[in-house]
Design a protein around this motif. Structure first.
Motif, PDB file in Angstrom:
ATOM      1  N   ARG A  46       0.770  -1.193   0.019  1.00  0.00           N
ATOM      2  CA  ARG A  46      -0.096   0.020  -0.089  1.00  0.00           C
ATOM      3  C   ARG A  46       0.764   1.507   0.137  1.00  0.00           C
ATOM      4  O   ARG A  46       0.516   2.098  -0.750  1.00  0.00           O
ATOM      5  CB  ARG A  46      -0.766   0.047   1.388  1.00  0.00           C
ATOM      6  N   ALA A  47       1.911   1.197   0.966  1.00  0.00           N
ATOM      7  CA  ALA A  47       2.833   2.399   0.913  1.00  0.00           C
ATOM      8  C   ALA A  47       3.624   2.793  -0.426  1.00  0.00           C
ATOM      9  O   ALA A  47       3.593   3.502  -0.795  1.00  0.00           O
ATOM     10  CB  ALA A  47       3.691   2.350   2.174  1.00  0.00           C
ATOM     11  N   ARG A  48       4.028   1.608  -0.884  1.00  0.00           N
ATOM     12  CA  ARG A  48       4.925   1.716  -2.103  1.00  0.00           C
ATOM     13  C   ARG A  48       4.018   2.347  -3.408  1.00  0.00           C
ATOM     14  O   ARG A  48       4.442   3.162  -4.236  1.00  0.00           O
ATOM     15  CB  ARG A  48       5.221   0.328  -2.624  1.00  0.00           C
ATOM     16  N   LEU A  49       2.616   2.039  -3.539  1.00  0.00           N
ATOM     17  CA  LEU A  49       1.740   2.166  -4.487  1.00  0.00           C
ATOM     18  C   LEU A  49       1.421   3.890  -4.286  1.00  0.00           C
ATOM     19  O   LEU A  49       1.397   4.539  -5.365  1.00  0.00           O
ATOM     20  CB  LEU A  49       0.513   1.397  -4.554  1.00  0.00           C
ATOM     21  N   ILE A  50       1.003   4.079  -3.268  1.00  0.00           N
ATOM     22  CA  ILE A  50       0.847   5.649  -2.815  1.00  0.00           C
ATOM     23  C   ILE A  50       2.323   6.503  -3.307  1.00  0.00           C
ATOM     24  O   ILE A  50       2.097   7.470  -3.936  1.00  0.00           O
ATOM     25  CB  ILE A  50       0.292   5.808  -1.521  1.00  0.00           C
ATOM     26  N   GLN A  51       3.366   5.941  -2.901  1.00  0.00           N
ATOM     27  CA  GLN A  51       4.622   6.485  -3.324  1.00  0.00           C
ATOM     28  C   GLN A  51       4.919   6.550  -4.557  1.00  0.00           C
ATOM     29  O   GLN A  51       5.436   7.571  -5.037  1.00  0.00           O
ATOM     30  CB  GLN A  51       5.747   5.978  -2.695  1.00  0.00           C
ATOM     31  N   ASN A  52       4.615   5.476  -5.545  1.00  0.00           N
ATOM     32  CA  ASN A  52       5.089   5.503  -6.907  1.00  0.00           C
ATOM     33  C   ASN A  52       4.004   6.237  -7.735  1.00  0.00           C
ATOM     34  O   ASN A  52       4.298   6.431  -8.986  1.00  0.00           O
ATOM     35  CB  ASN A  52       5.262   4.114  -7.502  1.00  0.00           C
ATOM     36  N   ALA A  53       2.814   6.300  -7.296  1.00  0.00           N
ATOM     37  CA  ALA A  53       1.927   6.980  -8.249  1.00  0.00           C
ATOM     38  C   ALA A  53       0.963   7.799  -7.128  1.00  0.00           C
ATOM     39  O   ALA A  53      -0.265   7.756  -7.033  1.00  0.00           O
ATOM     40  CB  ALA A  53       0.913   6.058  -8.782  1.00  0.00           C
ATOM     41  N   PRO A  54       1.838   9.060  -6.832  1.00  0.00           N
ATOM     42  CA  PRO A  54       1.097   9.808  -5.735  1.00  0.00           C
ATOM     43  C   PRO A  54      -0.085  10.830  -6.444  1.00  0.00           C
ATOM     44  O   PRO A  54      -0.814  11.168  -5.572  1.00  0.00           O
ATOM     45  CB  PRO A  54       2.401  10.639  -5.524  1.00  0.00           C
ATOM     46  N   HIS A  55      -0.031  10.751  -7.735  1.00  0.00           N
ATOM     47  CA  HIS A  55      -1.121  11.890  -8.311  1.00  0.00           C
ATOM     48  C   HIS A  55      -2.352  11.051  -8.450  1.00  0.00           C
ATOM     49  O   HIS A  55      -3.645  11.496  -8.655  1.00  0.00           O
ATOM     50  CB  HIS A  55      -0.598  12.063  -9.846  1.00  0.00           C
ATOM     51  N   LEU A  56      -2.127   9.654  -8.559  1.00  0.00           N
ATOM     52  CA  LEU A  56      -3.576   8.752  -8.679  1.00  0.00           C
ATOM     53  C   LEU A  56      -3.786   8.050  -7.423  1.00  0.00           C
ATOM     54  O   LEU A  56      -4.984   7.579  -7.454  1.00  0.00           O
ATOM     55  CB  LEU A  56      -3.233   7.643  -9.580  1.00  0.00           C
ATOM     56  N   CYS A  57      -3.063   8.141  -6.182  1.00  0.00           N
ATOM     57  CA  CYS A  57      -3.199   7.387  -5.047  1.00  0.00           C
ATOM     58  C   CYS A  57      -3.008   8.504  -3.986  1.00  0.00           C
ATOM     59  O   CYS A  57      -2.094   9.259  -4.005  1.00  0.00           O
ATOM     60  CB  CYS A  57      -2.249   6.150  -4.811  1.00  0.00           C
ATOM     61  N   HIS A  58      -3.836   8.029  -2.868  1.00  0.00           N
ATOM     62  CA  HIS A  58      -3.797   9.112  -1.738  1.00  0.00           C
ATOM     63  C   HIS A  58      -4.276   8.417  -0.502  1.00  0.00           C
ATOM     64  O   HIS A  58      -5.053   7.471  -0.610  1.00  0.00           O
ATOM     65  CB  HIS A  58      -4.390  10.495  -1.983  1.00  0.00           C
ATOM     66  N   PRO A  59      -3.982   9.004   0.783  1.00  0.00           N
ATOM     67  CA  PRO A  59      -4.427   8.402   2.166  1.00  0.00           C
ATOM     68  C   PRO A  59      -6.016   9.026   2.092  1.00  0.00           C
ATOM     69  O   PRO A  59      -6.213   9.940   1.563  1.00  0.00           O
ATOM     70  CB  PRO A  59      -3.738   8.862   3.091  1.00  0.00           C
TER      71      PRO A  59
END
Length: 575
Positions: free
Chosen positions: A123-136
């Motif tokens: 989860r942390a990696r996906l938010i880190q690698n696609a911050p424009h498309l993923c967020h908390p």
């Protein structure tokens, strides 16, 4: 490099992945090979085969990216469009699995606990690698009994503890006048189909030959070894067929238990600003949620057994169940009339013949290696797609005796648009660009790149949004496609040129999310979308007519209040 999956990308080490991709983005401005070049790159020979041919799926796009960044020669074919199936119909959550943690504790199941640990890390990696498309996303759980407050609070605190360094925010409890209390915890949220498209485009940028609307129709094996030697592929847009020679095939096979999840979209006032709500147990034991998503409210249930189909349709009783379930937790009247869009998605759960209830089937994935050289991966969930892809490529390398240039680098590899992005990126668009547009009278007039449009572009395209804004400004494509939504005409042209958008449905469903957000608005946008795509792809009148028919048929599967027959005597009262 561009135009051929046969060229070595030259990733030298695990730490070099980010810098290498960043250099490619700078050198090529994010330009990916056109479709014709990608198809030509797939036409390999027996003496010069691919290392890996991937057949479809969101995880398949992850496999293509993983393998290409290891220096392998990779091709990918997708029968429909990227994310045409399950991958665009998810709950949009990136999560570790609170329910799995509960099972791990009360059933003393270490396997479930291991799954939660792993998913939280991914989860942390996906938010880190696609911050424009993923967020908390903060999510509240209502408590109507006093005992539920310490029960949920302690469970979610344990969730935080398990997350460790990957924790997004601390969970917390709060008390209200009508409730005994609420507990708030954090998971992630994503734009699923755009993540999938970004995976495909990033894979193409790093050397993979990816081709959507291309179907694997036959497999040929060596008569002596029974190993796969080549796959017959049909381009579903042209009808042409060709052979792809490869050492290993990565594909999906139906070793799954299909599980249906129904979702509906409601106006924004049905959800709190920037906070979701999840009810762990409804009267029939299912989970119900309401989440803010792209300016609207996404509500739904979880697992129900179903049959496999390409375009599943939600049943009216399922929609009514969601409306009934959320009515108890809202201060506003729930109306069937407010359902802007409704759809069903099928989850490919790894099958266990001894388990009949799909809610109890693990989301862990299974990698199967056949004697014929075909590597199959199934199960899992969006959150863990990257590690699933890593496992599949590891298996392909081992079985196919392949020689990668380096180890896996995708743990900290940004997807296209994610490099050097931050939440304030939209201000650059708002300050530096205007939206030139053509009126109905044919006049060209300037429009403001307002905050809503700028934020939308920045989140949908990341750093590539500068290119979309340039098209809107320089090519007079700054008009909005539908009233009340920030989607611009320029996005259609950009996606046709840079994201393999080959049909009207590709755009309204997966390059933009307007079909999922508002069926009626999508229907009104379709003619203009077709007009722009026709200019980009040189369609004739017959093709434009076919596109209109296909788009209308597709939108009929989304059971909004505009195109569904229903008994609204219950949820329509008070209008």
């Amino acid at each position: 490099m561009r135009g051929s999956c046969c060229c070595r990308v030259g990733w030298s080490s695990e730490g070099g992945g980010r810098e290498a991709l960043k250099q490619r983005l700078a050198a090529g401005d994010g330009t990916i090979p056109p479709r014709a070049v990608q198809e030509a790159a797939l036409r390999t020979s027996a003496v010069n085969p691919l290392d890996v041919l991937v057949i479809g799926g969101a995880t398949g796009c992850g496999v293509a990216l993983d393998a290409s960044t290891r220096g392998l020669r990779v091709g990918l074919v997708e029968r429909e469009d990227f994310a045409a199936g399950t991958s665009s119909r998810s709950t949009k959550l990136i999560h570790g699995g609170v329910r799995y943690l509960e099972k791990a504790v009360f059933q003393l199941d270490y396997g479930q606990l291991r799954l939660v640990f792993h998913a939280l890390e991914e989860r942390a990696r996906l938010i880190q690698n696609a911050p424009h498309l993923c967020h908390p996303l903060p999510t509240m759980t209502p408590c109507y009994e006093w005992w539920e407050i310490p029960y949920y609070w302690s469970g979610l605190k344990l969730y935080d503890l398990v997350a460790g360094r990957q924790m997004l925010h601390f969970s917390q409890s709060a008390h209200g006048k009508t409730l005994k209390g609420t507990v708030v915890y954090y998971d992630g949220q994503m734009d699923d189909s755009r993540v999938n498209v970004s995976l495909a485009c990033t894979a193409a940028l790093t050397g993979a030959a990816v081709l959507n609307h291309a179907e694997a129709i036959a497999v040929q094996r060596d008569e002596v070894t029974n190993r796969v030697t080549n796959v017959r592929v049909r381009d579903n847009l042209t009808g042409k067929e060709f052979d792809v020679h490869t050492k290993v095939v990565d594909e999906k096979i139906p070793i799954i238990t299909p599980s249906s999840g129904v979702h509906i979209v409601l106006p924004d006032y049905y959800s709190a600003d920037a906070m979701g709500l999840i009810v762990p147990k409804t009267k029939d034991g299912r989970v119900v949620f309401m989440l803010p998503w792209l300016g609207r409210t996404l509500a739904g249930t979880t697992d129900s057994s179903t049959k496999l189909t390409m375009y599943p349709e939600p049943q009216e009783e399922e929609i009514q169940f969601i409306l009934d379930a959320i009515s108890d937790y809202l201060a506003v009247k729930v109306r069937r009339l407010d359902v802007l869009s409704a759809w069903s998605g099928i989850r490919p759960l790894a099958s266990n013949p001894s388990v009949k209830d799909t809610a109890n089937i693990s989301r862990d994935h299974v990698v199967h290696i056949g004697s014929d050289g075909m590597v199959t991966i199934t199960g899992g969930k969006w959150t863990t797609y990257r590690s699933m892809a890593e496992d599949a490529v590891d298996a392909a390398i081992k079985f196919g005796d392949l020689t990668p240039a380096n180890a896996c680098v995708t743990k900290d590899l940004p997807l296209i648009g994610g490099e050097d992005w931050d939440p304030s990126f939209f201000t650059i668009l708002a300050q530096q660009f205007v939206r030139m547009k053509i009126t109905h009278e044919g006049k060209i007039v300037p429009g403001v790149m307002d905050t809503l449009a700028a934020k939308h572009l920045a989140h949908a395209f990341g750093s590539m949004s500068l290119r979309v804004a340039l098209i809107a400004q320089n090519e007079n494509l700054g008009k909005r496609l539908a009233h009340g939504y920030p989607y611009l005409e320029a996005e259609v042209a950009y996606c046709a040129r840079n994201e393999y958008c080959e049909s009207a449905v590709d755009f309204i469903a997966r390059r933009s999310r307007i079909a999922f957000l508002d069926t009626n608005a999508a229907s009104k946008a379709v003619p203009r979308v077709i007009e722009i795509l026709a200019q980009e792809h040189k369609w004739d009148i017959m093709r434009k007519k076919q596109e209109l028919e296909k788009a209308r048929a597709f939108l009929e599967t989304f059971k909004s209040s505009k195109n569904a027959q229903f008994d609204d005597s219950k949820h329509n009262s008070g209008i």
